[in-house]
Design a protein around this motif. Structure first.
Motif, PDB file in Angstrom:
ATOM      1  N   GLY A  90     -68.335  47.916   0.033  1.00 49.90           N
ATOM      2  CA  GLY A  90     -67.959  47.194   1.178  1.00 49.90           C
ATOM      3  C   GLY A  90     -66.928  46.012   0.398  1.00 49.90           C
ATOM      4  O   GLY A  90     -65.934  45.718   0.882  1.00 49.90           O
ATOM      5  N   ASN A  91     -67.252  45.765  -0.849  1.00 49.49           N
ATOM      6  CA  ASN A  91     -66.609  44.751  -1.507  1.00 49.49           C
ATOM      7  C   ASN A  91     -65.118  45.393  -1.852  1.00 49.49           C
ATOM      8  O   ASN A  91     -63.955  44.524  -1.822  1.00 49.49           O
ATOM      9  N   SER A  92     -65.028  46.612  -2.159  1.00 51.10           N
ATOM     10  CA  SER A  92     -63.852  47.290  -2.462  1.00 51.10           C
ATOM     11  C   SER A  92     -62.786  47.301  -1.274  1.00 51.10           C
ATOM     12  O   SER A  92     -61.573  46.941  -1.530  1.00 51.10           O
ATOM     13  N   LEU A  93     -63.486  47.444  -0.134  1.00 48.14           N
ATOM     14  CA  LEU A  93     -62.730  47.849   1.225  1.00 48.14           C
ATOM     15  C   LEU A  93     -62.068  46.198   1.469  1.00 48.14           C
ATOM     16  O   LEU A  93     -61.169  46.249   1.942  1.00 48.14           O
ATOM     17  N   ILE A  94     -63.125  45.379   1.441  1.00 46.79           N
ATOM     18  CA  ILE A  94     -62.390  43.872   1.958  1.00 46.79           C
ATOM     19  C   ILE A  94     -61.576  43.563   0.811  1.00 46.79           C
ATOM     20  O   ILE A  94     -60.583  43.073   1.079  1.00 46.79           O
ATOM     21  N   ASP A  95     -61.737  43.921  -0.628  1.00 49.20           N
ATOM     22  CA  ASP A  95     -60.396  43.559  -1.606  1.00 49.20           C
ATOM     23  C   ASP A  95     -59.255  44.221  -1.150  1.00 49.20           C
ATOM     24  O   ASP A  95     -58.207  43.640  -1.374  1.00 49.20           O
ATOM     25  N   HIS A  96     -59.456  45.392  -0.802  1.00 49.30           N
ATOM     26  CA  HIS A  96     -58.034  46.059  -0.070  1.00 49.30           C
ATOM     27  C   HIS A  96     -57.332  45.521   0.907  1.00 49.30           C
ATOM     28  O   HIS A  96     -55.999  45.092   0.721  1.00 49.30           O
ATOM     29  N   LEU A  97     -58.210  44.970   1.814  1.00 47.38           N
ATOM     30  CA  LEU A  97     -57.681  44.089   3.125  1.00 47.38           C
ATOM     31  C   LEU A  97     -57.075  42.899   2.645  1.00 47.38           C
ATOM     32  O   LEU A  97     -55.758  42.588   3.116  1.00 47.38           O
ATOM     33  N   ASN A  98     -57.789  42.213   1.806  1.00 42.24           N
ATOM     34  CA  ASN A  98     -57.269  40.836   1.261  1.00 42.24           C
ATOM     35  C   ASN A  98     -56.150  41.138   0.652  1.00 42.24           C
ATOM     36  O   ASN A  98     -55.079  40.284   0.572  1.00 42.24           O
ATOM     37  N   SER A  99     -55.648  42.223  -0.150  1.00 37.74           N
ATOM     38  CA  SER A  99     -54.761  42.134  -0.926  1.00 37.74           C
ATOM     39  C   SER A  99     -53.383  42.285  -0.216  1.00 37.74           C
ATOM     40  O   SER A  99     -52.268  42.112  -0.623  1.00 37.74           O
ATOM     41  N   HIS A 100     -53.565  42.630   1.245  1.00 36.96           N
ATOM     42  CA  HIS A 100     -52.387  42.718   2.008  1.00 36.96           C
ATOM     43  C   HIS A 100     -52.069  41.548   2.659  1.00 36.96           C
ATOM     44  O   HIS A 100     -51.093  40.984   3.099  1.00 36.96           O
ATOM     45  N   LEU A 101     -53.269  40.619   2.529  1.00 39.49           N
ATOM     46  CA  LEU A 101     -52.925  39.332   3.408  1.00 39.49           C
ATOM     47  C   LEU A 101     -52.714  38.168   2.334  1.00 39.49           C
ATOM     48  O   LEU A 101     -52.127  37.220   2.645  1.00 39.49           O
ATOM     49  N   ILE A 102     -53.205  38.237   1.084  1.00 42.20           N
ATOM     50  CA  ILE A 102     -53.016  37.411  -0.001  1.00 42.20           C
ATOM     51  C   ILE A 102     -51.974  37.779  -0.953  1.00 42.20           C
ATOM     52  O   ILE A 102     -52.212  38.890  -2.025  1.00 42.20           O
ATOM     53  N   LYS A 103     -50.749  37.344  -0.928  1.00 47.37           N
ATOM     54  CA  LYS A 103     -49.788  38.131  -1.741  1.00 47.37           C
ATOM     55  C   LYS A 103     -49.826  37.470  -3.289  1.00 47.37           C
ATOM     56  O   LYS A 103     -49.308  38.274  -4.242  1.00 47.37           O
ATOM     57  N   ASP A 104     -49.929  36.113  -3.415  1.00 46.37           N
ATOM     58  CA  ASP A 104     -50.067  35.612  -4.670  1.00 46.37           C
ATOM     59  C   ASP A 104     -51.121  36.161  -5.646  1.00 46.37           C
ATOM     60  O   ASP A 104     -52.340  36.085  -5.289  1.00 46.37           O
ATOM     61  N   VAL A 105     -50.773  36.777  -6.626  1.00 41.75           N
ATOM     62  CA  VAL A 105     -51.863  37.458  -7.440  1.00 41.75           C
ATOM     63  C   VAL A 105     -52.680  36.321  -8.087  1.00 41.75           C
ATOM     64  O   VAL A 105     -54.030  36.681  -7.986  1.00 41.75           O
ATOM     65  N   SER A 106     -52.526  35.146  -8.518  1.00 42.85           N
ATOM     66  CA  SER A 106     -53.298  34.196  -9.180  1.00 42.85           C
ATOM     67  C   SER A 106     -54.598  33.782  -8.128  1.00 42.85           C
ATOM     68  O   SER A 106     -55.589  33.887  -8.305  1.00 42.85           O
ATOM     69  N   THR A 107     -53.746  33.645  -6.654  1.00 48.57           N
ATOM     70  CA  THR A 107     -54.902  33.147  -5.666  1.00 48.57           C
ATOM     71  C   THR A 107     -55.662  34.133  -5.321  1.00 48.57           C
ATOM     72  O   THR A 107     -56.992  33.911  -5.157  1.00 48.57           O
ATOM     73  N   PHE A 108     -55.119  35.385  -5.256  1.00 52.93           N
ATOM     74  CA  PHE A 108     -55.992  36.674  -5.006  1.00 52.93           C
ATOM     75  C   PHE A 108     -57.186  36.810  -5.965  1.00 52.93           C
ATOM     76  O   PHE A 108     -58.377  36.950  -5.651  1.00 52.93           O
ATOM     77  N   ASN A 109     -56.796  36.597  -7.439  1.00 63.35           N
ATOM     78  CA  ASN A 109     -57.841  36.824  -8.157  1.00 63.35           C
ATOM     79  C   ASN A 109     -58.917  35.718  -8.377  1.00 63.35           C
ATOM     80  O   ASN A 109     -60.300  35.849  -8.949  1.00 63.35           O
ATOM     81  N   ASN A 110     -58.550  34.509  -8.079  1.00 60.31           N
ATOM     82  CA  ASN A 110     -59.491  33.391  -8.084  1.00 60.31           C
ATOM     83  C   ASN A 110     -60.340  33.320  -7.074  1.00 60.31           C
ATOM     84  O   ASN A 110     -61.447  33.013  -6.958  1.00 60.31           O
TER      85      ASN A 110
END
Length: 283
Positions: A90-110
């Motif tokens: 589930g975490n991996s799936l949400i991560d995948h969806l969020n990666s399309h919504l949050i483009k900034d790598v630093s923000t995504f990682n944080n």
């Protein structure tokens, strides 16, 4: 055990079999030096400082509430080997969806941990608790409290083992630090999270609860998810040794758990279904 319960049991065992290979099979394939192997045993022993008291507490509470220990043991097993790998997925799936919504790598990682774990993990841990109670034919509040705590504790144990094993393999020193870190946050962690969320969901779904009790149930679910979110967020990190947010999160979560214990002690036999519905179901 009726046909539906048997189907749920075999499905539970199927997912548990996958989970045992996912969690323990993966660890068994890792290459540890002899020194790292000894360190792993030591670090796992360090984790027992928090795990054993939590287990003894819930075991004693289970006996006082007259809930069979099978409920505790089965949910601990399910929390470790079903909720664990399902939450990872589930975490991996949400991560995948969020990666399309949050483009900034630093923000995504944080923010990735805060935007995944509170939602996937709390759902699957509580699901395991309710799932096993359906199999065991129990619909009372005291059973869901024990089941929720058991599922969360099993999840907490397998997660701690994974964290410490990875750190032991990568560094001789950091694993000790990681074990101590897991202990420092172990009291207001998954066991308490899932106990509170499960009781909250029970109160929301029960046909026997009043509006005030349903509001308390809503608070249990929302406050715990919010607590988990903030715990995993960048707000948690600070350069100062005195962290007011950590104290606040701890106080709210453990305080809510105490309220859940008091509520359960007052109404231990509160049922999920009305007596008429329960009798109809048996017939």
């Amino acid at each position: 055990m009726n046909k539906f319960q048997r189907i749920l049991l075999y499905l539970f065992l199927l997912l548990a079999g996958i989970g045992m290979e996912f969690e323990l099979g993966f660890l068994s394939q890792q290459e540890f030096s002899q020194a790292n192997g000894r360190d792993l045993v030591l670090n796992v022993a360090v984790l027992a400082v928090i795990v054993i008291p939590l287990y003894l507490f819930i075991k004693r509470l289970s006996k006082r509430l007259d809930v069979p220990l099978l409920v505790l043991w089965a949910t601990m097993f399910g929390g470790a080997f079903i909720a664990g790998w399902l939450s990872f997925s589930g975490n991996s799936l949400i991560d995948h969806l969020n990666s399309h919504l949050i483009k900034d790598v630093s923000t995504f990682n944080n923010w990735t941990d805060a935007l995944t774990a509170p939602f996937a993990e709390e759902f699957f841990k509580a699901l395991v608790a309710f799932w096993l109670l359906i199999i065991l034919g129990r619909k009372d509040l005291k059973s869901i409290l024990i089941a929720g705590f058991g599922s969360g504790l099993g999840f907490q144990m397998i997660e701690d083992l994974g964290y410490v094993a990875r750190q032991t393999r990568s560094s001789d020193l950091s694993a000790v630090t990681e074990a101590i870190n897991r202990i420092s946050g172990g009291l207001a962690s998954h066991a308490v999270y899932t106990a509170v969320v499960s009781v909250g969901a029970f109160l929301l779904l029960s046909q026997c609860t009043k509006q005030k009790e349903k509001l308390f149930g809503l608070w249990c679910v929302v406050s715990t998810v919010a607590n988990h979110f903030l715990w995993n967020s960048p707000f948690y990190e600070t350069d100062h040794r005195i962290n007011i947010l950590v104290g606040l999160l701890f106080a709210v979560q453990v305080g809510t758990f105490v309220e859940v214990l008091l509520f359960t002690k007052k109404s231990p036999d509160l049922n999920l279904l009305k007596k008429g519905s329960s009798n109809k179901e048996k017939g």
